[in-house]
Scaffold this active site. Structure first.
Site, PDB file in Angstrom:
ATOM      1  N   ASP A 317       0.864  -1.168   0.000  1.00 40.97           N
ATOM      2  CA  ASP A 317       0.000   0.000   0.000  1.00 40.97           C
ATOM      3  C   ASP A 317       0.911   1.232   0.000  1.00 40.97           C
ATOM      4  O   ASP A 317       2.050   1.165   0.457  1.00 40.97           O
ATOM      5  CB  ASP A 317      -0.897  -0.022   1.240  1.00 40.97           C
ATOM      6  CG  ASP A 317      -1.854   1.147   1.280  1.00 40.97           C
ATOM      7  OD1 ASP A 317      -2.365   1.515   0.209  1.00 40.97           O
ATOM      8  OD2 ASP A 317      -2.075   1.696   2.372  1.00 40.97           O
ATOM      9  N   ASP A 555      -2.515  -1.021   6.078  1.00 32.12           N
ATOM     10  CA  ASP A 555      -2.682  -0.348   7.360  1.00 32.12           C
ATOM     11  C   ASP A 555      -4.119   0.082   7.620  1.00 32.12           C
ATOM     12  O   ASP A 555      -4.424   0.600   8.685  1.00 32.12           O
ATOM     13  CB  ASP A 555      -1.763   0.876   7.452  1.00 32.12           C
ATOM     14  CG  ASP A 555      -2.164   1.971   6.465  1.00 32.12           C
ATOM     15  OD1 ASP A 555      -2.850   1.651   5.464  1.00 32.12           O
ATOM     16  OD2 ASP A 555      -1.799   3.134   6.710  1.00 32.12           O
ATOM     17  N   ASP A 559      -7.665  -2.361   3.025  1.00 27.77           N
ATOM     18  CA  ASP A 559      -6.703  -3.407   2.667  1.00 27.77           C
ATOM     19  C   ASP A 559      -7.134  -4.791   3.159  1.00 27.77           C
ATOM     20  O   ASP A 559      -6.476  -5.794   2.854  1.00 27.77           O
ATOM     21  CB  ASP A 559      -5.320  -3.091   3.264  1.00 27.77           C
ATOM     22  CG  ASP A 559      -4.787  -1.748   2.810  1.00 27.77           C
ATOM     23  OD1 ASP A 559      -4.878  -1.473   1.599  1.00 27.77           O
ATOM     24  OD2 ASP A 559      -4.297  -0.984   3.650  1.00 27.77           O
TER      25      ASP A 559
END
Length: 797
Positions: A317, A555, A559
């Site tokens: 990410d 995080d 996700d």
């Protein structure tokens, strides 16, 4: 399983809940909390991610290998062959070492787990108080907002949130929960804010915790332990029938005494058991977990260490992983000063920031730059979400303020926007609509929106990011950057971070999800922008279908789906409760540049175990072959248990555990079991043939056949240890010297206990001739094997 969970979840959501009309929400008082705890209405401690002490002891003691060894020891004890029971000492040492190492790893992991536990924001005596999940009691009032894990089943009292229940019900779409709606423990808040009353605590909850729920359903596969189970099943099938056959043949055909028959048969059975290999795997993994824990890397599933060592695609990410995630507003561009005054625009934005429930990085950066105004008569809120790319707050008598992606709120791109995007910065726009807007799926006509501001937000690349990406590139790990940001922001961030294929980027918002060929996209691109949570999951799934092992870092709640899909999930500690509880590995320092440490530890484990496993399997193979040969030609097994124990101690156990701290971090190739057996087979065949060969002519020269056979066994077993230690290092040279010295010294000092006669010249000559012939043949076999491997390598690639 999924259908049962969905049915239960639906039932809970449809349960009637009567909520008293509260003039204001203040939560429980301290006295009420104490009373509820006394009544047994309090929470219970979360299950540990590690085994309990009793489980560790049970798993190390109650194994099939231990059972078989103790049964063999019982047979030897029954015939008073006490000296031949020495192998039990090795078994007991193995058990003690295994328990001690796992307890050490458990202590370190449990200490980090305490720091990683989710915490709930609860109203107590009217004051928001952050508590661990086990401190929550029934009727507590939780304050839920974006990124929070819902620790207990609850019912919404006020407010509105979007919840991700995909890991409970299987439905990937977010669901809106408003006043009166049931909330399920184990789900997560995507956006919005609400007050919710706890209705279940402890084991009454639908899911005591997401971490436990997910890990029960999605077990991490372990090639190492899976391979050992295959070996165990295989040897177990032969062990009992061969043992009975050897015993019967010795008693009835060879007319040996029962005591002699038992000792001879047990030696063959002991040789088939790779006794220390299961322990070696467990201790190696536990040692790796301990080393990582000391560096504040929490491994929540011990086998994730092995999985990550095999990963060949790493998905990162952007915000919070490659970058620090601490956004700051670096530039503000007023957009419509002719339509709305600067003072009015600032007031509208301040009102939005004061009343929105968003707590993402963008909202926090804007709140730090402006002064949020908490006044105003709010008539509705639409929280920001990754799916919409915008959020809104409506005010009675005024209208609606929007904040979100410029391409959603503005009619065209601006030069300032282009410059910011090319610099790798995030760009956010705000706009005003002079009416109340409550549709959370569509926006008003763009011509009716009055642009207010264009914000440029900067984020810093984490230190050592370029070095980390370069490491993975050199190791053959393909790095993909997946983000919900604008394509120019993501690609330029990738460039600044040092990603080689930063310009191979695509905007997935332009792709039709129903017809997307994600496999082809994954082959062509390394940077993916404007990605929805479901698309992240689809990308990971496509890479897995193409035969890749995929790790996903994240995080935030956007996700979760991809992390759950990945072979190995990694979270940063400063991220959401959701990502931390789901992840198999948590970086407590919130720095993904520590990932190479995890990969290296996993590779150390696999390389060390694979290298030494070949030595363990040598004895298993030649013992099986010798036992079958002895049955066919009706001769006793050539060795006794005490002689096999010496091989176990100095040739298997000592070198294996002495090299457990080796640091081979090269990429892993090939499967563990096939590699280990390929390394073992040449030596097993040579040992079997050279042990049988002297039986043909030893009687002609008057040598001691058993001594010749045992010396040949020791010689070629040590040769296998030397081969496994190549290329040599100071540690490996020391291991070879100590192993050789230990065996030779034991033979010289304890020859009577080992039932070995004195070495005579004929015996030595027979040994020397056979050893030379066997060595030549072994070199030839190894060269042929190497040539076959070289010719097959291009085809495999």
């Amino acid at each position: 399983m999924k259908e049962e969970k969905t049915e239960t979840a639906t039932k809970l959501q449809n349960e009637p809940h009567r909520i008293s009309d509260l003039p204001e929400i203040t939560g429980l008082t301290s006295e009420e909390v104490a009373q509820k705890i006394a009544n047994g209405e309090g929470g219970s401690a979360r299950p540990s991610v590690t085994k309990t002490t009793s489980q560790i002891i049970k798993d190390n003691v109650c194994t099939l290998f231990n059972l078989l060894n103790f049964l063999i020891a019982g047979l030897l004890f029954s015939v008073h062959a006490y000296s031949n029971m020495a192998f039990i000492a090795i078994i007991l040492v193995n058990i003690v070492i295994g328990i001690a190492q796992e307890l050490k790893a458990k202590k370190l992991v449990d200490e980090l787990t305490i720091l990683n536990q989710p915490r709930a924001l609860v109203l107590r005596d009217g004051v928001p108080t952050e508590l661990s999940s086990d401190q929550i009691v029934r009727d507590d009032i939780m304050i839920l907002e974006s990124g929070r894990q819902i620790c207990n089943d609850a019912v919404v009292l006020s407010g509105s949130i979007e919840v991700n229940e995909s890991l409970l019900t299987g439905e990937s779409d977010a669901v809106i929960r408003q006043e009166g709606s049931q909330l399920l423990s184990g789900s997560f808040v995507i956006c919005g804010k609400c007050f919710a009353k706890v209705v279940h605590v402890g084991n009454e909850n639908y899911s005591a915790s997401l971490a436990t729920e997910v890990k029960q359903e999605k077990q991490t596969s372990s090639e190492l332990l899976g391979s050992m189970r295959k070996v165990t099943r295989f040897t177990s099938r032969f062990l009992v029938p061969i043992g009975i056959a050897l015993l019967a043949e010795s008693c009835f055909l060879q007319k040996s005494s029962f005591e002699t028959a038992v000792v001879s048969s047990c030696a063959g059975l002991l040789g088939m058991l790779p006794k220390g290999l299961v322990l070696l795997i467990s201790v190696s993994l536990a040692t790796g977990v301990s080393r990582l824990a000391k560096n504040r890397i929490l491994v929540q599933n011990i086998f994730a260490l092995e999985t990550l060592a095999h990963v060949d695609v790493l998905c990162l990410d952007k915000t919070g992983t490659i970058t620090s995630g601490n956004l700051t507003v670096s530039d503000i561009l007023p957009l419509s000063p002719d339509k709305i005054s600067p003072e009015q625009a600032e007031n509208l934005l301040s009102a939005y920031l004061g009343n929105t429930d968003d707590n993402n990085a963008t909202a926090l950066a804007l709140k730090a730059k402006f002064h949020p105004d908490f006044s105003g008569n709010v008539s509705g809120k639409i929280p920001f979400s990754s799916r919409r790319k915008w959020g809104a707050v409506s005010f009675d008598g005024i209208g609606t303020v929007f904040v979100g992606a410029p391409e959603r709120l503005l009619t065209c791109s601006l030069p300032a926007e282009e410059r910011a995007l090319k610099a790798g910065n995030r760009v956010v726009a705000s706009a005003f609509y002079p009416e109340i807007w409550q549709d959370d799926l569509t926006l008003p006509d763009s011509k009716s929106l009055i642009p207010l501001y264009l914000f440029t937000l900067t984020d810093t690349i984490r230190p050592n990011t370029e070095k980390t990406l370069d490491y993975f590139a050199r190791q053959g790990v393909d790095v993909k950057i997946i983000s919900g940001d604008h394509i120019k922001t993501v690609s330029q961030t990738a460039r600044r971070a040092g990603l080689k294929r930063w310009n191979h980027a695509i905007d997935l918002s332009t792709i039709d999800e129903s017809n997307a060929d994600y496999k082809k996209l994954c082959e062509e691109y390394s940077v993916f922008a404007r990605v929805t949570p479901r698309q992240k999951q689809s990308l990971v799934s496509a890479m897995q279908e193409s035969g890749h092992k995929v790790a996903m870092t994240g995080d935030g709640v956007n996700d979760l789906l991809a992390m759950h899909q990945a072979d190995c999930s990694i979270a940063v500690a400063q991220g959401s409760d959701a990502s931390r509880q789901l992840a198999q590995i948590v970086l407590m320092e919130s720095d993904f540049t520590h990932l190479p440490e995890v990969v290296k530890e996993g590779r150390k484990v696999i390389h060390n175990v694979t290298r030494t496993a070949g030595v363990f399997f040598i004895k298993t193979i030649y013992s099986l072959l010798l036992s079958i040969f002895c049955l066919v030609v009706n001769i006793p097994f050539p060795f006794i248990p005490i002689q096999i124990t010496l091989v176990d101690a100095f040739i298997e156990a000592f070198p294996s555990f002495a090299t457990i701290f080796e640091s081979d971090t090269s990429p892993v190739s090939g499967s563990f079991l096939s590699t280990a057996f390929c390394n073992a087979v040449p030596f097993s065949l040579i040992i079997t043939s050279t042990i049988l060969f002297p039986a043909l002519f030893t009687p002609l020269f008057g040598g001691d056949l058993q001594l010749v056979q045992y010396l040949l066994l020791i010689f070629f077993s040590l040769t296998a240890v030397f081969k496994s230690c190549f290329p040599f290092t100071p540690l490996r040279i020391a291991i070879c010297i100590l192993a050789t010295g230990g065996v030779v010294t034991s033979i010289l000092l304890f020859s009577s206990i080992l039932h070995l006669s004195a070495l005579t010249l004929p015996t030595f000559l027979i040994f020397l001739i056979t050893a030379i012939m066997g060595s030549v043949l072994l070199i030839l076999i190894l060269k042929i094997q190497q040539a076959v491997n070289l010719t097959s390598q291009p085809a495999n690639q």
